[in-house]
Design a protein around this motif. Structure first.
Motif, PDB file in Angstrom:
ATOM      1  N   ALA A  17       0.838  -1.208   0.000  1.00  0.00           N
ATOM      2  CA  ALA A  17       0.000   0.000   0.000  1.00  0.00           C
ATOM      3  C   ALA A  17       0.873   1.258   0.000  1.00  0.00           C
ATOM      4  N   ILE A  18       1.932   1.259   0.794  1.00  0.00           N
ATOM      5  CA  ILE A  18       2.848   2.404   0.826  1.00  0.00           C
ATOM      6  C   ILE A  18       3.506   2.586  -0.534  1.00  0.00           C
ATOM      7  N   LEU A  19       3.911   1.489  -1.147  1.00  0.00           N
ATOM      8  CA  LEU A  19       4.532   1.545  -2.469  1.00  0.00           C
ATOM      9  C   LEU A  19       3.563   2.108  -3.511  1.00  0.00           C
ATOM     10  N   VAL A  20       2.309   1.690  -3.478  1.00  0.00           N
ATOM     11  CA  VAL A  20       1.300   2.197  -4.417  1.00  0.00           C
ATOM     12  C   VAL A  20       1.079   3.695  -4.203  1.00  0.00           C
ATOM     13  N   VAL A  21       0.993   4.122  -2.945  1.00  0.00           N
ATOM     14  CA  VAL A  21       0.801   5.541  -2.641  1.00  0.00           C
ATOM     15  C   VAL A  21       1.994   6.357  -3.144  1.00  0.00           C
ATOM     16  N   VAL A  22       3.212   5.875  -2.938  1.00  0.00           N
ATOM     17  CA  VAL A  22       4.409   6.580  -3.398  1.00  0.00           C
ATOM     18  C   VAL A  22       4.409   6.689  -4.924  1.00  0.00           C
ATOM     19  N   VAL A  23       4.072   5.614  -5.619  1.00  0.00           N
ATOM     20  CA  VAL A  23       4.040   5.633  -7.088  1.00  0.00           C
ATOM     21  C   VAL A  23       2.982   6.620  -7.585  1.00  0.00           C
ATOM     22  N   VAL A  24       1.806   6.637  -6.966  1.00  0.00           N
ATOM     23  CA  VAL A  24       0.750   7.564  -7.369  1.00  0.00           C
ATOM     24  C   VAL A  24       1.180   9.011  -7.123  1.00  0.00           C
ATOM     25  N   VAL A  25       1.755   9.298  -5.962  1.00  0.00           N
ATOM     26  CA  VAL A  25       2.200  10.657  -5.641  1.00  0.00           C
ATOM     27  C   VAL A  25       3.291  11.103  -6.616  1.00  0.00           C
ATOM     28  N   VAL A  26       4.264  10.246  -6.892  1.00  0.00           N
ATOM     29  CA  VAL A  26       5.332  10.588  -7.836  1.00  0.00           C
ATOM     30  C   VAL A  26       4.756  10.807  -9.238  1.00  0.00           C
ATOM     31  N   SER A  27       3.830   9.957  -9.667  1.00  0.00           N
ATOM     32  CA  SER A  27       3.225  10.096 -11.000  1.00  0.00           C
ATOM     33  C   SER A  27       2.452  11.399 -11.128  1.00  0.00           C
ATOM     34  N   VAL A  28       1.649  11.722 -10.124  1.00  0.00           N
ATOM     35  CA  VAL A  28       0.872  12.964 -10.168  1.00  0.00           C
ATOM     36  C   VAL A  28       1.801  14.173 -10.150  1.00  0.00           C
ATOM     37  N   THR A  29       2.834  14.126  -9.320  1.00  0.00           N
ATOM     38  CA  THR A  29       3.795  15.230  -9.258  1.00  0.00           C
ATOM     39  C   THR A  29       4.498  15.415 -10.600  1.00  0.00           C
ATOM     40  N   LEU A  30       4.928  14.328 -11.227  1.00  0.00           N
ATOM     41  CA  LEU A  30       5.580  14.423 -12.535  1.00  0.00           C
ATOM     42  C   LEU A  30       4.627  14.960 -13.595  1.00  0.00           C
ATOM     43  N   TYR A  31       3.371  14.516 -13.544  1.00  0.00           N
ATOM     44  CA  TYR A  31       2.410  14.987 -14.541  1.00  0.00           C
ATOM     45  C   TYR A  31       2.214  16.498 -14.436  1.00  0.00           C
ATOM     46  N   PHE A  32       2.058  17.010 -13.225  1.00  0.00           N
ATOM     47  CA  PHE A  32       1.776  18.434 -13.058  1.00  0.00           C
ATOM     48  C   PHE A  32       3.028  19.314 -13.104  1.00  0.00           C
ATOM     49  N   THR A  33       4.200  18.723 -13.177  1.00  0.00           N
ATOM     50  CA  THR A  33       5.420  19.532 -13.292  1.00  0.00           C
ATOM     51  C   THR A  33       6.120  19.252 -14.612  1.00  0.00           C
ATOM     52  N   LEU A  34       6.807  18.157 -14.686  1.00  0.00           N
ATOM     53  CA  LEU A  34       7.632  17.856 -15.849  1.00  0.00           C
ATOM     54  C   LEU A  34       6.813  17.543 -17.104  1.00  0.00           C
ATOM     55  N   PHE A  35       5.752  16.741 -16.964  1.00  0.00           N
ATOM     56  CA  PHE A  35       5.006  16.281 -18.130  1.00  0.00           C
ATOM     57  C   PHE A  35       3.769  17.108 -18.419  1.00  0.00           C
ATOM     58  N   LYS A  36       3.559  18.192 -17.711  1.00  0.00           N
ATOM     59  CA  LYS A  36       2.403  19.048 -17.953  1.00  0.00           C
ATOM     60  C   LYS A  36       2.472  19.567 -19.389  1.00  0.00           C
ATOM     61  N   PRO A  37       1.378  19.405 -20.150  1.00  0.00           N
ATOM     62  CA  PRO A  37       1.413  19.871 -21.545  1.00  0.00           C
ATOM     63  C   PRO A  37       1.695  21.370 -21.627  1.00  0.00           C
ATOM     64  N   LYS A  38       2.641  21.713 -22.487  1.00  0.00           N
ATOM     65  CA  LYS A  38       3.014  23.106 -22.700  1.00  0.00           C
ATOM     66  C   LYS A  38       2.604  23.503 -24.111  1.00  0.00           C
ATOM     67  N   HIS A  39       2.288  24.769 -24.296  1.00  0.00           N
ATOM     68  CA  HIS A  39       1.891  25.252 -25.605  1.00  0.00           C
ATOM     69  C   HIS A  39       3.082  25.230 -26.554  1.00  0.00           C
ATOM     70  N   PRO A  40       2.903  24.654 -27.741  1.00  0.00           N
ATOM     71  CA  PRO A  40       3.988  24.740 -28.714  1.00  0.00           C
ATOM     72  C   PRO A  40       4.126  26.183 -29.179  1.00  0.00           C
ATOM     73  N   LYS A  41       5.328  26.557 -29.483  1.00  0.00           N
ATOM     74  CA  LYS A  41       5.575  27.906 -29.980  1.00  0.00           C
ATOM     75  C   LYS A  41       5.578  27.842 -31.503  1.00  0.00           C
ATOM     76  N   ILE A  42       4.725  28.660 -32.111  1.00  0.00           N
ATOM     77  CA  ILE A  42       4.643  28.717 -33.564  1.00  0.00           C
ATOM     78  C   ILE A  42       5.174  30.081 -33.967  1.00  0.00           C
ATOM     79  N   ILE A  43       6.290  30.074 -34.658  1.00  0.00           N
ATOM     80  CA  ILE A  43       6.965  31.317 -35.010  1.00  0.00           C
ATOM     81  C   ILE A  43       6.941  31.485 -36.528  1.00  0.00           C
ATOM     82  N   LEU A  44       6.344  32.564 -36.980  1.00  0.00           N
ATOM     83  CA  LEU A  44       6.328  32.884 -38.401  1.00  0.00           C
ATOM     84  C   LEU A  44       7.711  33.404 -38.765  1.00  0.00           C
TER      85      LEU A  44
END
Length: 183
Positions: free
Chosen positions: A12-39
């Motif tokens: 249970a502790i391992l599952v909680v740690v994996v979920v917390v790490v996954s959510v943290t990564l999603y909202f920081t590192l993997f959060k979708p960023k707007h592509p820059k379109i430069i004319l």
């Protein structure tokens, strides 16, 4: 029986740690960023005008650089960029299906044919013509699939809306764009 309790608590502790790490990564590192379109450039490829009927067309060559800062690639379907002048649709530019790799830049080139009869109907055409500057708006929506680490595949779309100023005298442009991503 005590070993089973320890095993369940550790699991249970391992599952909680994996979920917390996954959510943290999603909202920081993997959060979708707007592509820059430069004319990057707009060039006048050809001008074919016949006055006083205002028949003919102006062909513009567009080069756009797309910077994808995300950790996921984006494969998009055929689409169309719409270009307006004075509230009127004056041109459409086809965008062929393609893909943009994660954390990379891609240059896309296309030609846009602006029909003179549609351009002349703009209320500010003659004043803009004599000044030598035209203000256009463009809108594009790319529909496709986002691929994160070749594991997660999500449907998504990227929309852009740009204000583009084309200066005839020195054949330069200036653009300001806003972007929106939907997953």
């Amino acid at each position: 029986m005590g070993r089973w309790k320890i095993c369940c608590v550790v699991s249970a502790i391992l599952v909680v740690v994996v979920v917390v790490v996954s959510v943290t990564l999603y909202f920081t590192l993997f959060k979708p960023k707007h592509p820059k379109i430069i004319l990057q450039s707009v060039t006048i490829e050809s001008v074919r005008l016949a006055f006083p009927d205002a028949k003919g067309n102006v062909t513009l060559g567009l080069t756009v650089m797309v910077d994808n800062p995300n950790y996921g690639g984006f494969k998009y379907d055929n689409s169309t960029a719409y270009i307006n002048y004075g509230g009127n649709l004056v041109a459409e530019a086809p965008i062929g299906e393609d893909s943009i790799s994660p954390r990379s830049k891609k240059t896309i080139s296309t030609s846009v044919i602006i029909f003179a009869d549609k351009l002349v109907t703009g209320r500010d055409f003659w004043s803009d013509f004599f000044i030598g500057a035209f203000n256009f708006t463009s809108s594009t929506t790319l529909h496709g699939k986002v691929n994160v680490f070749k594991i997660f595949k999500l449907k998504g779309s990227s929309s852009s809306y740009c204000n583009i100023s084309v200066f005839l005298h020195n054949q330069t442009t200036d653009s300001v764009c806003t972007y929106k991503i939907k997953l």
